[in-house]
Write an enzyme that holds these catalytic residues in place. Sequence first.
Site, PDB file in Angstrom:
ATOM      1  N   GLY A  67    -135.085  27.964 -73.514  1.00 11.15           N
ATOM      2  CA  GLY A  67    -135.143  29.420 -73.433  1.00 11.15           C
ATOM      3  C   GLY A  67    -133.955  30.044 -72.711  1.00 11.15           C
ATOM      4  O   GLY A  67    -133.989  31.216 -72.359  1.00 11.15           O
ATOM      5  N   GLU A 116    -129.040  36.408 -84.376  1.00 11.77           N
ATOM      6  CA  GLU A 116    -130.285  36.577 -85.126  1.00 11.77           C
ATOM      7  C   GLU A 116    -130.781  38.000 -84.942  1.00 11.77           C
ATOM      8  O   GLU A 116    -130.519  38.622 -83.919  1.00 11.77           O
ATOM      9  CB  GLU A 116    -131.374  35.636 -84.562  1.00 11.77           C
ATOM     10  CG  GLU A 116    -131.392  34.287 -85.199  1.00 11.77           C
ATOM     11  CD  GLU A 116    -132.457  33.357 -84.640  1.00 11.77           C
ATOM     12  OE1 GLU A 116    -133.253  33.764 -83.771  1.00 11.77           O
ATOM     13  OE2 GLU A 116    -132.463  32.217 -85.081  1.00 11.77           O
ATOM     14  N   LYS A 117    -131.525  38.453 -85.905  1.00 12.35           N
ATOM     15  CA  LYS A 117    -132.258  39.705 -85.733  1.00 12.35           C
ATOM     16  C   LYS A 117    -133.215  39.483 -84.560  1.00 12.35           C
ATOM     17  O   LYS A 117    -133.881  38.462 -84.477  1.00 12.35           O
ATOM     18  CB  LYS A 117    -133.035  39.981 -87.021  1.00 12.35           C
ATOM     19  CG  LYS A 117    -133.976  41.132 -86.948  1.00 12.35           C
ATOM     20  CD  LYS A 117    -133.332  42.383 -87.514  1.00 12.35           C
ATOM     21  CE  LYS A 117    -134.160  43.615 -87.214  1.00 12.35           C
ATOM     22  NZ  LYS A 117    -133.340  44.733 -86.738  1.00 12.35           N
ATOM     23  N   PHE A 118    -133.265  40.438 -83.603  1.00 14.63           N
ATOM     24  CA  PHE A 118    -134.217  40.308 -82.502  1.00 14.63           C
ATOM     25  C   PHE A 118    -135.539  40.913 -82.956  1.00 14.63           C
ATOM     26  O   PHE A 118    -135.630  42.098 -83.245  1.00 14.63           O
ATOM     27  CB  PHE A 118    -133.683  41.010 -81.245  1.00 14.63           C
ATOM     28  CG  PHE A 118    -134.650  40.936 -80.101  1.00 14.63           C
ATOM     29  CD1 PHE A 118    -134.885  39.728 -79.459  1.00 14.63           C
ATOM     30  CD2 PHE A 118    -135.347  42.061 -79.672  1.00 14.63           C
ATOM     31  CE1 PHE A 118    -135.792  39.630 -78.409  1.00 14.63           C
ATOM     32  CE2 PHE A 118    -136.259  41.974 -78.617  1.00 14.63           C
ATOM     33  CZ  PHE A 118    -136.477  40.764 -77.993  1.00 14.63           C
ATOM     34  N   LEU A 119    -136.539  40.078 -83.048  1.00 17.49           N
ATOM     35  CA  LEU A 119    -137.857  40.561 -83.455  1.00 17.49           C
ATOM     36  C   LEU A 119    -138.543  41.148 -82.224  1.00 17.49           C
ATOM     37  O   LEU A 119    -138.525  40.545 -81.160  1.00 17.49           O
ATOM     38  CB  LEU A 119    -138.682  39.425 -84.065  1.00 17.49           C
ATOM     39  CG  LEU A 119    -138.039  38.745 -85.292  1.00 17.49           C
ATOM     40  CD1 LEU A 119    -138.925  37.636 -85.819  1.00 17.49           C
ATOM     41  CD2 LEU A 119    -137.763  39.747 -86.405  1.00 17.49           C
ATOM     42  N   GLU A 139    -140.665  25.372 -85.293  1.00 17.82           N
ATOM     43  CA  GLU A 139    -141.049  26.577 -84.554  1.00 17.82           C
ATOM     44  C   GLU A 139    -140.719  27.824 -85.372  1.00 17.82           C
ATOM     45  O   GLU A 139    -139.608  27.934 -85.919  1.00 17.82           O
ATOM     46  CB  GLU A 139    -140.311  26.635 -83.219  1.00 17.82           C
ATOM     47  CG  GLU A 139    -140.683  25.486 -82.300  1.00 17.82           C
ATOM     48  CD  GLU A 139    -140.234  25.683 -80.849  1.00 17.82           C
ATOM     49  OE1 GLU A 139    -140.870  25.130 -79.958  1.00 17.82           O
ATOM     50  OE2 GLU A 139    -139.219  26.393 -80.614  1.00 17.82           O
ATOM     51  N   ASN A 196    -137.951  20.948 -83.095  1.00 21.55           N
ATOM     52  CA  ASN A 196    -137.844  20.001 -81.993  1.00 21.55           C
ATOM     53  C   ASN A 196    -138.152  18.602 -82.513  1.00 21.55           C
ATOM     54  O   ASN A 196    -139.181  18.388 -83.148  1.00 21.55           O
ATOM     55  CB  ASN A 196    -138.801  20.378 -80.866  1.00 21.55           C
ATOM     56  CG  ASN A 196    -138.345  21.651 -80.177  1.00 21.55           C
ATOM     57  OD1 ASN A 196    -137.145  21.876 -80.013  1.00 21.55           O
ATOM     58  ND2 ASN A 196    -139.278  22.509 -79.806  1.00 21.55           N
ATOM     59  N   ARG A 223    -139.027  15.747 -81.225  1.00 22.27           N
ATOM     60  CA  ARG A 223    -139.639  14.931 -80.159  1.00 22.27           C
ATOM     61  C   ARG A 223    -141.089  15.327 -79.986  1.00 22.27           C
ATOM     62  O   ARG A 223    -141.572  16.254 -80.617  1.00 22.27           O
ATOM     63  CB  ARG A 223    -138.885  15.195 -78.852  1.00 22.27           C
ATOM     64  CG  ARG A 223    -138.884  16.695 -78.557  1.00 22.27           C
ATOM     65  CD  ARG A 223    -138.396  17.045 -77.188  1.00 22.27           C
ATOM     66  NE  ARG A 223    -138.107  18.457 -77.064  1.00 22.27           N
ATOM     67  CZ  ARG A 223    -138.991  19.411 -76.829  1.00 22.27           C
ATOM     68  NH1 ARG A 223    -140.280  19.123 -76.714  1.00 22.27           N
ATOM     69  NH2 ARG A 223    -138.628  20.668 -76.729  1.00 22.27           N
ATOM     70  N   VAL A 240    -144.523  19.244 -75.149  1.00 22.66           N
ATOM     71  CA  VAL A 240    -145.419  19.354 -73.994  1.00 22.66           C
ATOM     72  C   VAL A 240    -146.843  19.682 -74.466  1.00 22.66           C
ATOM     73  O   VAL A 240    -147.832  19.152 -73.970  1.00 22.66           O
ATOM     74  CB  VAL A 240    -144.926  20.469 -73.034  1.00 22.66           C
ATOM     75  CG1 VAL A 240    -145.876  20.634 -71.862  1.00 22.66           C
ATOM     76  CG2 VAL A 240    -143.512  20.191 -72.549  1.00 22.66           C
TER      77      VAL A 240
HETATM   78  P1  ADP Z   1    -135.059  27.400 -76.952  1.00 23.14           P
HETATM   79  O1  ADP Z   1    -134.619  26.226 -77.743  1.00 23.14           O
HETATM   80  O2  ADP Z   1    -134.107  27.781 -75.861  1.00 23.14           O
HETATM   81  O3  ADP Z   1    -136.490  27.283 -76.488  1.00 23.14           O
HETATM   82  P2  ADP Z   1    -135.862  29.077 -79.227  1.00 23.14           P
HETATM   83  O4  ADP Z   1    -134.978  29.409 -80.336  1.00 23.14           O
HETATM   84  O5  ADP Z   1    -136.933  28.043 -79.472  1.00 23.14           O
HETATM   85  O6  ADP Z   1    -135.002  28.653 -77.947  1.00 23.14           O
HETATM   86  O7  ADP Z   1    -136.592  30.388 -78.693  1.00 23.14           O
HETATM   87  C1  ADP Z   1    -137.398  30.385 -77.542  1.00 23.14           C
HETATM   88  C2  ADP Z   1    -138.170  31.681 -77.445  1.00 23.14           C
HETATM   89  O8  ADP Z   1    -137.252  32.805 -77.416  1.00 23.14           O
HETATM   90  C3  ADP Z   1    -139.080  31.962 -78.621  1.00 23.14           C
HETATM   91  O9  ADP Z   1    -140.347  31.351 -78.491  1.00 23.14           O
HETATM   92  C4  ADP Z   1    -139.180  33.476 -78.562  1.00 23.14           C
HETATM   93  O10 ADP Z   1    -140.030  33.856 -77.485  1.00 23.14           O
HETATM   94  C5  ADP Z   1    -137.767  33.902 -78.159  1.00 23.14           C
HETATM   95  N1  ADP Z   1    -136.924  34.155 -79.350  1.00 23.14           N
HETATM   96  C6  ADP Z   1    -136.104  33.285 -79.985  1.00 23.14           C
HETATM   97  N2  ADP Z   1    -135.511  33.836 -81.056  1.00 23.14           N
HETATM   98  C7  ADP Z   1    -135.954  35.115 -81.125  1.00 23.14           C
HETATM   99  C8  ADP Z   1    -135.716  36.234 -82.020  1.00 23.14           C
HETATM  100  N3  ADP Z   1    -134.872  36.141 -83.048  1.00 23.14           N
HETATM  101  N4  ADP Z   1    -136.363  37.395 -81.761  1.00 23.14           N
HETATM  102  C9  ADP Z   1    -137.206  37.514 -80.703  1.00 23.14           C
HETATM  103  N5  ADP Z   1    -137.461  36.527 -79.823  1.00 23.14           N
HETATM  104  C10 ADP Z   1    -136.854  35.333 -80.028  1.00 23.14           C
END
Ligand code: ADP
Length: 447
Positions: free
Chosen positions: A165, A200-203, A275, A289, A291, A294
């Site tokens: 994260g 990425e588009k931020f959702l 994911e 992922n 692996r 958790v």
């Molecule tokens: P990491 O590998 O660092 O865990 P992820 O890509 O799995 O990163 O994203 C971790 C979290 O970040 C997601 O569960 C979500 O909460 C947030 N996130 C990631 N990408 C987006 C997105 N495009 N828009 C909104 N939230 C996002």
Amino acid sequence: MFEKVLIANRGEVALRIHRACKEMGIQTVAVHSTADNDAMHVRLADESVCIGPPPASQSYLNIPAIISAAIIANADAIHPGYGFLSEDANFAAIVEEHGFTFIGPSPDHMRIMGDKIAAKAAMVDAGVPVVPGSKDALTDMQSARNMAEEIGYPVLLKAAGGGGGRGMKIVERPDELAAAFSAARSEAAAYFGNDTIYMEKFLTGPRHIEIQVMGDSFGNAISMGERDCSLQRRHQKVLEEAGSPALNDDQRDSISKISRTAVENLGYSGAGTLEFLFQDGEFYFIEMNTRLQVEHPVTEMVTGIDIVREQIMVADGAALSLRQEDITISGHAIECRINAESPIDFTPSPGLITDYHPPGGLGVRVDSGLYSGYRVPSSYDSLVSKLIVHGATRNECLMRLRRSLEEYVIGGIETTIPLLQRVIVDPDFINGDYDIGWLEKFVEAEE
Ligand code: ADP
């Protein structure tokens, strides 16, 4: 079958792997730093080898020391757990070069999925919907600006080699892009040793839904259903559910099938998790992922499948023991991550455990290396226990979780149990009505 497995990890996951091995008649070798001399994973293992001083860089991430331990102990295979070296393709390759089996996917699959840009491209090819955004690395401001215009603000800048994260930058408006672009690149370089970033588009209000998958070396693949991991703080998961309160059966079946087909198309062998973010009825892949996760126990509770056992069998060259039609989901499960942290400001709280009494009873599972008299070291992640409850319905789970958290005594240190207790009685949570931003707002409102 392997006779001896070295567990290249610590804490509850090392215990989890040890338990699967013992039930399979496999001997275990624990490795540990000097901070973990008295850790439960070391006490329970058949053999143990000290691999270095407390800093992880000199022990749990020390590849020569781990390989030497495997040679000394004459192990057949190495299970990396999660975190540490579990997603390091070079480690997997070195393990194999030394004649041991790596209990995980091939280094090639790990390499693809370890680069989030390559992972998204592979998923597009495998027919999986992804979050709109850049298909290649963003190397200059002009292409960043063009991409943001194309997908529309807000956008998110992410590190291709990212994880945990960290290193994500939300950009709300065009005038914020330049500063965020250079900050994201330098943070990516500092955290991950690789300054490659993408957009990425931020959702704005999605849920985090993930699918547990497993493939074998014969081209078979299964999906074990979804987990909802939307309860997050700083993009890190705090509580996970199987199944998701947000999905209907059609959505559930559709994403499960898409994920399984992708694993088949990729020829992926081992356990993995796809994911997704889920918003307005649509799924968007974010990463895979490669692996054990958790939160794998919630899937185990509703399917009855021992995921670690399957990992070991598949790594040993066996076919998956289950076909898709054998997998049924029974009831609901919830996992809470309990951290050695202040439940108010989240500062770490390592130290001596003076009292320890875990909850029990029907449908309650505790995965933890804690015991009375154990000293939680300050050198590692603060996750000290996972409390998992299983029930016929989500409501039954909530009742069980409430009474289990009340029963749980961890004396001597602060833990996040009081926060979890407040969360699970909140009406939004009870109604399953929460997205990935919900917990942050809940915590802020409490301050
Ligand atoms: P990491 O590998 O660092 O865990 P992820 O890509 O799995 O990163 O994203 C971790 C979290 O970040 C997601 O569960 C979500 O909460 C947030 N996130 C990631 N990408 C987006 C997105 N495009 N828009 C909104 N939230 C996002």
